[in-house]
Write a protein that holds these residues in place. Structure first.
Motif, mmCIF file in Angstrom:
data_model
loop_
_atom_site.group_PDB
_atom_site.id
_atom_site.type_symbol
_atom_site.label_atom_id
_atom_site.label_comp_id
_atom_site.label_asym_id
_atom_site.label_seq_id
_atom_site.Cartn_x
_atom_site.Cartn_y
_atom_site.Cartn_z
ATOM 1 N N ARG A 189 -31.972 -98.472 28.559
ATOM 2 C CA ARG A 189 -32.797 -99.890 28.467
ATOM 3 C C ARG A 189 -33.549 -99.919 29.476
ATOM 4 O O ARG A 189 -34.927 -100.183 29.305
ATOM 5 C CB ARG A 189 -31.581 -101.069 28.202
ATOM 6 C CG ARG A 189 -32.433 -102.336 28.282
ATOM 7 C CD ARG A 189 -32.671 -102.406 26.766
ATOM 8 N NE ARG A 189 -33.471 -103.738 26.962
ATOM 9 C CZ ARG A 189 -33.322 -104.970 26.542
ATOM 10 N NH1 ARG A 189 -32.134 -104.937 25.890
ATOM 11 N NH2 ARG A 189 -33.932 -105.959 26.512
ATOM 12 N N ALA A 190 -33.174 -99.949 30.794
ATOM 13 C CA ALA A 190 -34.241 -99.763 31.956
ATOM 14 C C ALA A 190 -35.220 -98.848 31.863
ATOM 15 O O ALA A 190 -36.277 -99.050 32.081
ATOM 16 C CB ALA A 190 -33.379 -99.728 33.136
ATOM 17 N N ALA A 191 -34.808 -97.810 31.262
ATOM 18 C CA ALA A 191 -35.739 -96.676 31.531
ATOM 19 C C ALA A 191 -36.941 -96.800 30.346
ATOM 20 O O ALA A 191 -38.053 -96.617 30.668
ATOM 21 C CB ALA A 191 -35.144 -95.178 31.253
ATOM 22 N N THR A 192 -36.516 -97.305 29.224
ATOM 23 C CA THR A 192 -37.546 -97.466 28.145
ATOM 24 C C THR A 192 -38.332 -98.624 28.687
ATOM 25 O O THR A 192 -39.449 -98.661 28.366
ATOM 26 C CB THR A 192 -36.963 -97.532 26.955
ATOM 27 O OG1 THR A 192 -35.787 -98.653 27.029
ATOM 28 C CG2 THR A 192 -36.454 -96.433 26.189
ATOM 29 N N ASP A 193 -37.781 -99.628 29.401
ATOM 30 C CA ASP A 193 -38.632 -100.678 29.743
ATOM 31 C C ASP A 193 -39.736 -100.354 30.709
ATOM 32 O O ASP A 193 -40.823 -100.734 30.788
ATOM 33 C CB ASP A 193 -37.523 -101.963 30.328
ATOM 34 C CG ASP A 193 -36.916 -102.597 29.383
ATOM 35 O OD1 ASP A 193 -37.408 -102.701 27.952
ATOM 36 O OD2 ASP A 193 -35.940 -103.494 29.816
ATOM 37 N N ALA A 194 -39.072 -99.640 31.638
ATOM 38 C CA ALA A 194 -39.878 -99.036 32.564
ATOM 39 C C ALA A 194 -41.134 -98.144 32.148
ATOM 40 O O ALA A 194 -42.472 -98.116 32.322
ATOM 41 C CB ALA A 194 -39.287 -98.181 33.788
ATOM 42 N N ALA A 195 -40.594 -97.408 31.142
ATOM 43 C CA ALA A 195 -41.428 -96.124 30.653
ATOM 44 C C ALA A 195 -42.671 -96.708 29.732
ATOM 45 O O ALA A 195 -43.870 -96.200 29.760
ATOM 46 C CB ALA A 195 -40.786 -95.243 29.720
ATOM 47 N N GLN A 196 -42.223 -98.039 29.246
ATOM 48 C CA GLN A 196 -43.360 -98.676 28.427
ATOM 49 C C GLN A 196 -44.186 -99.673 29.220
ATOM 50 O O GLN A 196 -45.104 -100.292 28.673
ATOM 51 C CB GLN A 196 -42.710 -99.187 26.845
ATOM 52 C CG GLN A 196 -41.927 -98.385 26.139
ATOM 53 C CD GLN A 196 -40.953 -99.010 25.246
ATOM 54 O OE1 GLN A 196 -40.805 -100.097 25.289
ATOM 55 N NE2 GLN A 196 -40.688 -98.374 24.239
ATOM 56 N N ALA A 354 -34.594 -103.781 39.533
ATOM 57 C CA ALA A 354 -34.461 -104.944 38.995
ATOM 58 C C ALA A 354 -34.539 -104.710 37.576
ATOM 59 O O ALA A 354 -33.676 -105.326 36.744
ATOM 60 C CB ALA A 354 -35.550 -105.512 39.212
ATOM 61 N N LEU A 355 -34.977 -103.669 36.948
ATOM 62 C CA LEU A 355 -34.927 -103.649 35.523
ATOM 63 C C LEU A 355 -33.379 -103.010 35.030
ATOM 64 O O LEU A 355 -32.748 -103.584 33.994
ATOM 65 C CB LEU A 355 -35.927 -102.593 35.001
ATOM 66 C CG LEU A 355 -37.226 -102.742 34.827
ATOM 67 C CD1 LEU A 355 -38.248 -101.679 34.423
ATOM 68 C CD2 LEU A 355 -37.583 -104.022 33.707
ATOM 69 N N ILE A 356 -32.619 -102.265 35.774
ATOM 70 C CA ILE A 356 -31.369 -102.071 35.631
ATOM 71 C C ILE A 356 -30.512 -103.289 35.701
ATOM 72 O O ILE A 356 -29.702 -103.462 34.937
ATOM 73 C CB ILE A 356 -30.765 -101.003 36.702
ATOM 74 C CG1 ILE A 356 -31.609 -99.680 36.655
ATOM 75 C CG2 ILE A 356 -29.264 -100.679 36.608
ATOM 76 C CD1 ILE A 356 -31.291 -98.840 37.688
#
Ligand SMILES: Cc1cc2nc3c(=O)[nH]c(=O)nc-3n(C[C@H](O)[C@H](O)[C@H](O)COP(=O)(O)OP(=O)(O)OC[C@H]3O[C@@H](n4cnc5c(N)ncnc54)[C@H](O)[C@@H]3O)c2cc1C
Ligand code: SF4
Ligand code: SF4
Lengths: 375, 468
Positions: A189-196, A354-356
């Motif tokens: 979830r955190a990685a996709t939020d960051a990647a996008q 923070a996204l994590i």
């Protein structure tokens, strides 16, 4: 952390926002805020780092100046973010680099590059420096491989250490535990939020940057920069493997992986940082935090310079300019490595942390309905 | 500067939702449009700037709403809250016309969001603006500018020239300079008179001095006064309005949504004499919050205090101002400047009358008081767990209902019930046609949107069909 004026102001605004919540659809800051009744310092720092600075909440705010509530959330959170970069910097004495970060990063860039150029000039024979070199190992005729690798690897490892220490301390303070980092759902979830760059989409129409108009441009430029940077990291890794694993010496042919990845990445960085700087020049001063702006500009410029000198080196590598360009590029790269832990670059880690935390919170606490009057 | 040499097709007076809906529609119909907003650009958008959502008719669930809301249900809801004080034909017309409102708003740049929090009761009926009313107004202003609507800020219409019910020009003051603007038709969308305290005092007497105005300070009712003085037919009453109890520490104007205090159903509310005066738990809060403005207005000095104990913290929306807090009731009374003995007596009597302990905030529970006057019929729990908290309350006026009568072309009716050929009204200034009394959430924006569009369209047609 002492209760600074900045933390007080952030808390004051969060209280207003939490009673209002009109911006809840723009980004993660508001849903995270709404799970809280009070705002201890660590939570404020977490929210500040969750904020992507899209400014949507500023133009939408009925309490923005000249309203007497004087709500300026993007500016306040930007200032708090920058303060947190300093608070989490390691080692402590170097944290002051964040006080006048624009100047510090600019100085590092100029000094390191000049130093490398001077040393090259002094050490290297002019005949060699200004001659044309080609074929495998051409670069190392200007600068022996070891002379390049030892300082850069040293500085890079130090930077990595400094960044890791900051990142782990931040995670610890925000309450994320190590074992939670192993949770695939949270991390995905955190990685996709960051990647996008999900929270630069402003709920659909993009962010309000550089001004009140909605735009996806900042996000695309940031993508250019971010993915360009990652491609350059990949290019360097492949090149390292070629060198040590396969014994192939740079420069590599135009159709090789390191060159293709590096070129595409370099162009991405060039367009991305150039675009972001261009937008920054036009940006509405009202929601802007001055101190953060200096930091942003300095890092963008340094990154731009890195890719520009790298691309120039590529283009001119078979001409007599190669020697000087190599020295400049190498100098800039060293400066970049040195500046990393004390520049805007650190936001990548804290934002991701923070996204994590956000990904965890959203899973752990279902949206709670409180009683409210209608409209 | 306003171009006074020009005769505009349509002049729009006001800069809120109704005005912008009218301006965009008239401009899309091909009319030349000048819009006058009294406020500066930074404070543009009137009360509409403070809104959250829009109620509208829809046949099925969509991205933003959980289910259908049909004409008949909308009408039933409206007729219930107004107790019949509404113009049924006009209201039904509005309800039908609201159906394509969401698409229209989307096409004009407004963005919506699914209701995320705290508003379950509206998830089916009301569409929520992404970013709230100011974002909505920004979108409409951007669209209007793009279409070529001329927009003037700091521009207050002060008078209208009307001959035989026909509008010819408006007197306008902009940054101290007066001028006369001519147009073939005018849409008056300048809100109610809620921020005109001396007018409120005519209706309410001195208590109005203690009212807080939740929205813009620019809705002075100047155009309403001019129209009524020039023979327009009034609707509703001067003291009819939407009023809620808000935090007494809110600013005099423009405090907006954050000043709400939603703890009433879990509290006891006392007046200055530390006496209760109304059943705090009469019904679920969304059905009751809008009577508390009036209730507090009727108390001495127009002040009241909602008191809760530690058990009730966190059950309602967080408040912008911290409550006053104390470890004993006596101490709280002192902080609130209430008589400590009187407060202790009131709370003791209340606590004695509390019977059931099946407290459930999510339903109309059975916690009612016994032998208490006034009773508290739900959520009655003893105030016995420190710390105790107190929120001071004052009447917060949302908007007034006294307005001008209109027909189904949004034309203003004159005293003889004849419509003016070229004066149109939309929004709060004619809300009394629909809302003789009462309120349902989100209907303020329905009224402004539907009648704004209608007025814009009719005014443009009138102006273009050689109306000069
Ligand atoms: C805090 C709050 C929350 C609300 N939430 C909701 C909600 O969620 N949903 C809902 O449906 N309703 C809501 N309402 C009610 C809603 O705001 C109004 O019903 C609606 O905005 C009225 O729109 P309007 O265009 O008629 O008036 P306004 O938006 O108030 O616009 C009037 C405009 O006229 C201008 N003006 C006044 N006099 C003059 C003059 N003489 N010359 C030039 N310009 C003038 C003003 O500056 C202003 O721009 C809320 C109200 C408040 C205060
Ligand atoms: S930024 Fe302004 S509009 Fe947005 S939630 Fe906060 S107070 Fe409300
Ligand atoms: S600036 Fe953007 S990301 Fe930051 S809090 Fe506001 S809406 Fe969220």
């Amino acid at each position: 952390m002492p209760k600074t004026a900045l933390l007080k102001e952030s808390e004051r605004i969060m209280r207003i926002c939490n009673a209002c919540r009109y911006c809840e659809g723009y980004c993660g800051v508001f849903p995270a805020m709404m799970q809280r009744k009070s705002f201890p310092d660590v939570d404020l720092v977490y929210l500040a780092n969750l904020c992507h600075g899209c400014r949507a909440c500023h133009y939408a705010c009925q309490y923005a100046p000249p309203h007497e509530f004087d709500v300026n959330l993007p500016q306040t959170l930007a200032a708090l973010r920058t303060q947190s970069y300093r608070d989490y910097a390691w080692p402590k004495p170097l944290a002051r680099a964040f006080d006048r970060n624009g100047l510090v990063v600019a100085l590092i860039s100029v000094l390191v590059t000049t130093l490398v150029m001077l040393l090259t000039y002094v050490v290297q024979d002019a005949g060699v420096l200004f001659a044309t070199h080609s074929g495998a190992g051409a670069f190392y005729q200007i600068m022996p491989h070891r002379v390049m690798v030892i300082p850069s690897a040293g500085i890079f490892l130090f930077a990595l250490l400094a960044l890791t220490i900051g990142f782990t301390r931040f995670l610890r303070d925000t309450g994320v535990r190590v074992h939670q980092l192993l949770n695939p759902r949270t991390m995905w979830r955190a990685a996709t939020d960051a990647a996008q760059l999900k929270f630069l989409t402003g709920g659909g129409d993009g962010c309000n940057y550089p001004n009140e108009r909605f735009s996806h441009l900042p996000r695309w430029y940031h993508h250019g920069m971010m993915y360009g940077f990652l491609l350059c990291v990949a290019a360097t890794s492949v090149a390292t493997f070629y060198h040590y694993g396969l014994g192939w010496e740079a420069p590599y042919p135009f159709a090789s992986w390191p060159v293709v990845l590096g070129t595409v990445g370099g162009i991405g960085i060039l367009v991305g940082t150039g675009g972001l700087l261009w937008l920054k020049m036009q940006s509405d001063p009202e929601p802007r935090d001055r101190q953060s702006t200096g930091m942003d500009v300095a890092f963008l410029a340094l990154l731009l310079l890195t890719s520009l000198t790298g691309l120039l080196l590529l283009v001119a590598r078979e001409t007599p300019a190669m020697g000087v360009l190599l020295a400049i590029h190498f100098g800039v790269v060293l400066a970049l490595f040195l500046a990393l832990p004390y520049s805007k670059f650190v936001h990548a880690g804290y934002r991701f942390a923070a996204l994590i935390k956000y990904a965890r919170e959203r899973r752990a606490v279902p949206g709670k309905i409180e009683l409210s009057s209608d409209y | 500067m306003i171009d006074t040499s020009h005769i505009y097709d349509v002049l729009i007076i006001g800069g809120g939702n109704a005005a912008l809906c009218a301006a965009i529609t008239a401009r899309r119909e091909g009319a030349t449009v000048l819009l006058l907003e009294h406020a500066p650009r930074t404070l543009r958008g009137g009360n509409s700037r403070h809104t959250r959502n829009l109620r509208y008719t829809h046949k099925q669930a969509n991205d933003f709403l959980t289910g259908p809301y049909l004409e008949e249900e909308f009408w039933q809801d409206l007729s219930r809250v107004t107790a019949g004080k509404t113009d049924e034909a006009l209201a039904r017309y509005m309800i039908r016309e609201s159906e394509d409102m969401l698409d229209w708003a989307l096409n004009n740049g407004v963005r919506f969001q699914p209701p995320l929090s705290g508003t379950l009761s509206l998830a089916r009926t009301n569409a929520f603006f992404l970013g709230g009313g100011k974002a909505l107004m920004n979108a409409y202003y951007a669209t209007a500018e793009q279409l070529g609507v001329e927009i003037e800020y700091h521009a207050q219409a002060t008078d209208l020239r009307i001959q035989d019910a026909r509008f010819t020009s408006a007197m306008v003051t902009q940054r101290g300079d007066a001028c006369e603007v001519r147009a073939n038709a005018v849409v008056v969308a300048s809100g109610g008179f809620e921020s005109n305290v001396s007018w409120l005092k005519q209706a309410w007497g001195d208590p109005a001095e203690n009212f807080l105005i939740r929205g813009t300070s620019y809705n002075q009712g100047r155009m309403l006064r001019v129209l009524l003085d020039q023979g327009a037919k009034p609707v509703s009453e001067p003291d009819q309005c939407h009023a809620v109890a808000i935090d007494a520490r809110a600013p005099r104007f423009d405090g907006g949504i954050v000043t709400r205090v939603d703890c009433v159903p879990f509290s006891i509310v006392v007046n200055k004499a530390a006496q209760r005066f109304y059943d705090e738990g009469e019904d679920i809060w969304p059905k009751r919050y809008a009577i508390w403005g009036r209730l507090v207005a009727q108390q001495p000095d127009q002040i009241a205090y909602a008191l809760i104990d530690a058990k009730s913290q966190g059950l309602f929306m967080p408040t912008v101002f911290s409550p006053l807090q104390a470890d004993s009731l006596r101490e709280l009374a002192e902080k609130l400047k209430l008589d400590p003995d009187a407060l202790e007596n009131t709370v003791a009597a209340f606590n004695r009358s509390v019977k059931s302990d099946n407290f459930d905030p999510s339903v109309l529970d059975e916690c009612a008081t016994e032998d208490l006057d006034p009773p508290k019929t739900h959520w009655a729990r003893a105030l016995d767990t420190p710390p105790f908290y107190g929120y001071p309350l004052r009447p917060g006026i949302t908007f007034t209902y006294l307005g001008v009568a209109v027909n189904a072309h949004a034309q203003v009716l004159m005293g003889n019930d004849e419509p003016s050929p070229n004066i149109y009204a939309a929004g709060e200034i004619m809300a009394g046609n629909i809302l003789g009394q009462g309120y349902i959430a989100g209907i303020g924006m329905t009224i402004g949107s539907v009648f704004g569009r209608l007025a814009g369209q009719e005014a443009a047609h009138h102006a273009q069909n050689g109306a000069a």
